[in-house]
Design an enzyme around this catalytic site. Structure first.
Site, PDB file in Angstrom:
ATOM      1  N   TYR A  55      30.254  49.838  32.565  1.00  0.00           N
ATOM      2  CA  TYR A  55      31.047  48.820  31.877  1.00  0.00           C
ATOM      3  C   TYR A  55      31.950  49.622  30.990  1.00  0.00           C
ATOM      4  O   TYR A  55      31.499  50.428  30.159  1.00  0.00           O
ATOM      5  CB  TYR A  55      30.202  47.758  31.213  1.00  0.00           C
ATOM      6  CG  TYR A  55      30.385  46.482  31.740  1.00  0.00           C
ATOM      7  CD1 TYR A  55      31.541  45.959  31.532  1.00  0.00           C
ATOM      8  CD2 TYR A  55      29.368  45.902  32.432  1.00  0.00           C
ATOM      9  CE1 TYR A  55      31.855  44.459  32.052  1.00  0.00           C
ATOM     10  CE2 TYR A  55      29.616  44.504  32.842  1.00  0.00           C
ATOM     11  CZ  TYR A  55      30.957  43.924  32.713  1.00  0.00           C
ATOM     12  OH  TYR A  55      31.054  42.731  33.489  1.00  0.00           O
ATOM     13  N   GLU A  57      34.831  48.047  29.088  1.00  0.00           N
ATOM     14  CA  GLU A  57      35.691  47.039  28.397  1.00  0.00           C
ATOM     15  C   GLU A  57      36.425  47.867  27.465  1.00  0.00           C
ATOM     16  O   GLU A  57      35.927  48.603  26.518  1.00  0.00           O
ATOM     17  CB  GLU A  57      35.296  45.681  27.879  1.00  0.00           C
ATOM     18  CG  GLU A  57      34.695  45.002  28.961  1.00  0.00           C
ATOM     19  CD  GLU A  57      34.161  43.526  28.360  1.00  0.00           C
ATOM     20  OE1 GLU A  57      34.074  43.379  27.161  1.00  0.00           O
ATOM     21  OE2 GLU A  57      33.805  42.688  29.318  1.00  0.00           O
ATOM     22  N   ASP A 201      58.449  43.882  41.329  1.00  0.00           N
ATOM     23  CA  ASP A 201      57.160  43.967  42.158  1.00  0.00           C
ATOM     24  C   ASP A 201      57.275  45.097  43.291  1.00  0.00           C
ATOM     25  O   ASP A 201      57.835  44.517  44.525  1.00  0.00           O
ATOM     26  CB  ASP A 201      56.643  42.549  42.424  1.00  0.00           C
ATOM     27  CG  ASP A 201      55.521  42.562  42.832  1.00  0.00           C
ATOM     28  OD1 ASP A 201      54.637  43.316  43.324  1.00  0.00           O
ATOM     29  OD2 ASP A 201      54.843  41.276  43.002  1.00  0.00           O
ATOM     30  N   THR A 227      50.742  47.045  43.617  1.00  0.00           N
ATOM     31  CA  THR A 227      49.207  47.153  44.066  1.00  0.00           C
ATOM     32  C   THR A 227      49.249  48.672  44.577  1.00  0.00           C
ATOM     33  O   THR A 227      49.984  49.425  44.464  1.00  0.00           O
ATOM     34  CB  THR A 227      49.146  46.325  45.573  1.00  0.00           C
ATOM     35  OG1 THR A 227      50.275  46.800  46.493  1.00  0.00           O
ATOM     36  CG2 THR A 227      49.161  44.749  45.366  1.00  0.00           C
ATOM     37  N   LYS A 230      48.876  49.218  49.285  1.00  0.00           N
ATOM     38  CA  LYS A 230      49.641  49.177  50.460  1.00  0.00           C
ATOM     39  C   LYS A 230      50.181  50.599  51.003  1.00  0.00           C
ATOM     40  O   LYS A 230      49.386  51.551  51.225  1.00  0.00           O
ATOM     41  CB  LYS A 230      50.638  47.994  50.110  1.00  0.00           C
ATOM     42  CG  LYS A 230      49.995  46.715  49.891  1.00  0.00           C
ATOM     43  CD  LYS A 230      50.877  45.642  49.754  1.00  0.00           C
ATOM     44  CE  LYS A 230      49.998  44.474  49.229  1.00  0.00           C
ATOM     45  NZ  LYS A 230      50.864  43.300  48.998  1.00  0.00           N
ATOM     46  N   ARG A 236      41.944  49.395  46.856  1.00  0.00           N
ATOM     47  CA  ARG A 236      42.315  47.770  46.494  1.00  0.00           C
ATOM     48  C   ARG A 236      42.494  47.868  45.040  1.00  0.00           C
ATOM     49  O   ARG A 236      41.290  47.873  44.632  1.00  0.00           O
ATOM     50  CB  ARG A 236      41.598  46.924  47.394  1.00  0.00           C
ATOM     51  CG  ARG A 236      41.670  46.896  48.818  1.00  0.00           C
ATOM     52  CD  ARG A 236      40.967  45.508  48.975  1.00  0.00           C
ATOM     53  NE  ARG A 236      41.970  44.577  49.446  1.00  0.00           N
ATOM     54  CZ  ARG A 236      42.956  44.797  50.325  1.00  0.00           C
ATOM     55  NH1 ARG A 236      42.797  45.702  51.305  1.00  0.00           N
ATOM     56  NH2 ARG A 236      43.946  43.544  50.364  1.00  0.00           N
TER      57      ARG A 236
HETATM   58  C1  LIG Z   1      50.491  42.074  48.136  1.00  0.00           C
HETATM   59  C2  LIG Z   1      51.176  41.604  47.044  1.00  0.00           C
HETATM   60  C3  LIG Z   1      50.665  40.917  45.767  1.00  0.00           C
HETATM   61  C4  LIG Z   1      49.475  40.793  45.561  1.00  0.00           C
HETATM   62  O1  LIG Z   1      48.652  41.519  45.777  1.00  0.00           O
HETATM   63  P1  LIG Z   1      47.022  41.093  45.836  1.00  0.00           P
HETATM   64  O2  LIG Z   1      46.232  42.570  45.918  1.00  0.00           O
HETATM   65  O3  LIG Z   1      46.874  40.685  47.422  1.00  0.00           O
HETATM   66  O4  LIG Z   1      46.370  40.241  44.849  1.00  0.00           O
HETATM   67  C5  LIG Z   1      51.749  40.783  45.080  1.00  0.00           C
HETATM   68  N1  LIG Z   1      53.165  41.093  44.971  1.00  0.00           N
HETATM   69  C6  LIG Z   1      53.562  41.455  46.012  1.00  0.00           C
HETATM   70  C7  LIG Z   1      55.126  41.530  46.206  1.00  0.00           C
HETATM   71  C8  LIG Z   1      52.849  41.805  47.029  1.00  0.00           C
HETATM   72  O5  LIG Z   1      53.244  42.384  48.214  1.00  0.00           O
END
Ligand SMILES: *Cc1c(COP(=O)(O)O)cnc(C)c1O
Length: 423
Positions: A55, A57, A201, A227, A230, A236
């Protein structure tokens, strides 16, 4: 097959068998979902460690639990590598995933009821950019922009008109089905004029940015959300990056605002992925994703497919199947049976329902991680064409025969391209 699953096999053979079955699936099929990838064995190793027993935090040097001698070093490495790879002042590597990372941005920089702006989900945005069914659409006054009907590209005139009229607190740039380069300087100019904080984003394109295959939002967006799983090819998870101005607010929003203890094993995996992203080979990987997408788009266009925006600049292709007289869902299901895994998707101005839309979304990150190239992309384009034609015939025997034949051919190709983490 890959991992030593001996302990898991002894304790829980059911789960061990399922993990192996998923390994076989990921190995034998051609994975075309643009948000998915194969992480390296090194990333898998980091994520399956005793770091998860701790943990932590708080942040390095400022924790609420003792015993952080090692974890602090892990998190500092991840932070330093994120700052170096993306060229930012500040990085927070604790968000559990992309959606919670975006929620932390809202918590840091907006109040419930504030106006916020993002791309509409059916136009290619993300749920957390203010779509109605998301908390972000329910708790904020969300205004949404889209793409132009004639070009399929983001309508920057509309972005500016809405921004100057609504003066949103936050403006999101980025999405889940955008096949073209995002013009961060143009968004930044509009955000400045409207008095909005621009949030880039980059969840889908972070690996392309790290590898120099897409322009960076650094210097244009005040906050960057991504994220890590990807195109960046990590575990993840997610990261928030910003300059010093917003650092405190962002950190406070992630913890204690929204989350408790960080997932330290994931932090370690993120650190490993960022180390890999700093290697020269990662630039080749990022370039191959884009090159492969362009070849695949070219092949599909030559075969008469209607690509949203006419093609791609990045890792992603959105096909409008209306001219073929078929919908996205039956095609995605048929492709899966044929060993090609994609997802059905809305296309801009889709006349069909979101659960049964007109589009098919494909992408090249996973196939590029396996080292596939032009020959395989042309072959994938041909297979997609054959499967779509079989679906359009509306005859079960034709579809079964095509799916079975293509599946056999797919297996022959995938056998020649071992996937990272599975070989
Ligand atoms: C995949 C994605 C997210 C969210 O990611 P998660 O890990 O699935 O919650 C947010 N914004 C964009 C543009 C994404 O492609």
């Amino acid at each position: 097959m890959t991992h030593d699953l001996a302990a898991l096999q002894a304790t829980d053979p059911q789960i061990a068998d399922l993990v192996r079955a998923e390994e076989v699936r990921q190995s034998e099929k051609i994975r075309l979902i643009p948000s998915e990838n194969y992480v390296s064995q090194a990333v898998l190793d980091a994520c399956g460690t005793v770091l998860q027993n701790k943990y932590s935090e708080g942040y390095p040097g400022r924790r609420y639990y003792e015993g952080q001698q090692v974890i602090d070093q892990v998190e500092r490495l991840a932070i330093d590598r994120a700052k170096a790879v993306f060229g930012v002042d500040h990085a927070n590597v604790q968000p559990y995933s992309g959606s919670p990372a975006n929620l932390a941005v809202y918590l840091a920089l907006a109040k419930p009821g504030d106006t916020i702006m993002g791309m509409a989900l059916p136009m290619g945005g993300h749920l957390t950019h203010g779509w109605s069914v998301s908390a972000t659409g329910a708790w904020f006054n969300a205004v949404q922009y889209g793409v132009r009907r004639d070009t399929g590209r983001i309508d920057m005139d509309e972005v500016r008109d809405i921004a100057l009229r609504e003066r949103p607190k936050l403006m999101f740039a980025g999405g889940t089905a955008i096949p073209r380069i995002i013009d961060f300087p143009a968004f930044a100019a509009i955000a400045k004029e409207a008095g909005s904080v621009l949030v880039a984003d980059i969840a889908h394109i972070a690996g392309l940015i790290a590898g120099g295959a897409h322009p960076s939002p650094v210097g244009h967006a005040e906050v960057i959300s991504t994220t890590t799983h990807k195109t960046l090819r990590g575990p993840r998870g997610a990261m928030l990056m910003c300059d010093e101005r917003h650092a405190k607010a962002i950190d406070k929003a992630v913890f204690p605002g929204l989350q408790g203890g960080p997932h330290n094993q994931t932090t370690a995996g993120i650190a490993v992925a960022l180390r890999e992203a700093a290697e020269p080979a990662f630039r080749g990987y990022a370039a191959s994703i884009v090159a492969n997408a362009k070849v695949l788009a070219d092949e599909l266009s030559a075969r008469g497919f209607d690509l949203v925006s006419g093609g791609t600049d990045n890792h992603l292709i959105l096909i409008d199947l209306t001219p073929q007289g078929v919908a996205g869902k039956p095609v995605a299901q048929a492709l899966d049976r044929a060993g090609l895994v994609a997802n059905y998707n809305t296309v801009p101005f889709d006349p069909r329902k979101p659960f049964d839309p007109s589009g098919l979304r494909i992408g090249t990150p996973a196939v590029s991680s396996r080292g596939m190239g032009e020959t395989e992309m042309r072959q994938i384009g041909a297979w997609i064409d054959e499967v779509v034609a079989a679906v359009a015939k509306n005859d079960d025997d034709t579809l079964n025969a095509t799916a079975e034949r293509v599946l056999g051919e797919v297996r022959e190709v995938t056998a020649k391209f071992p996937a990272p983490g599975l070989s």
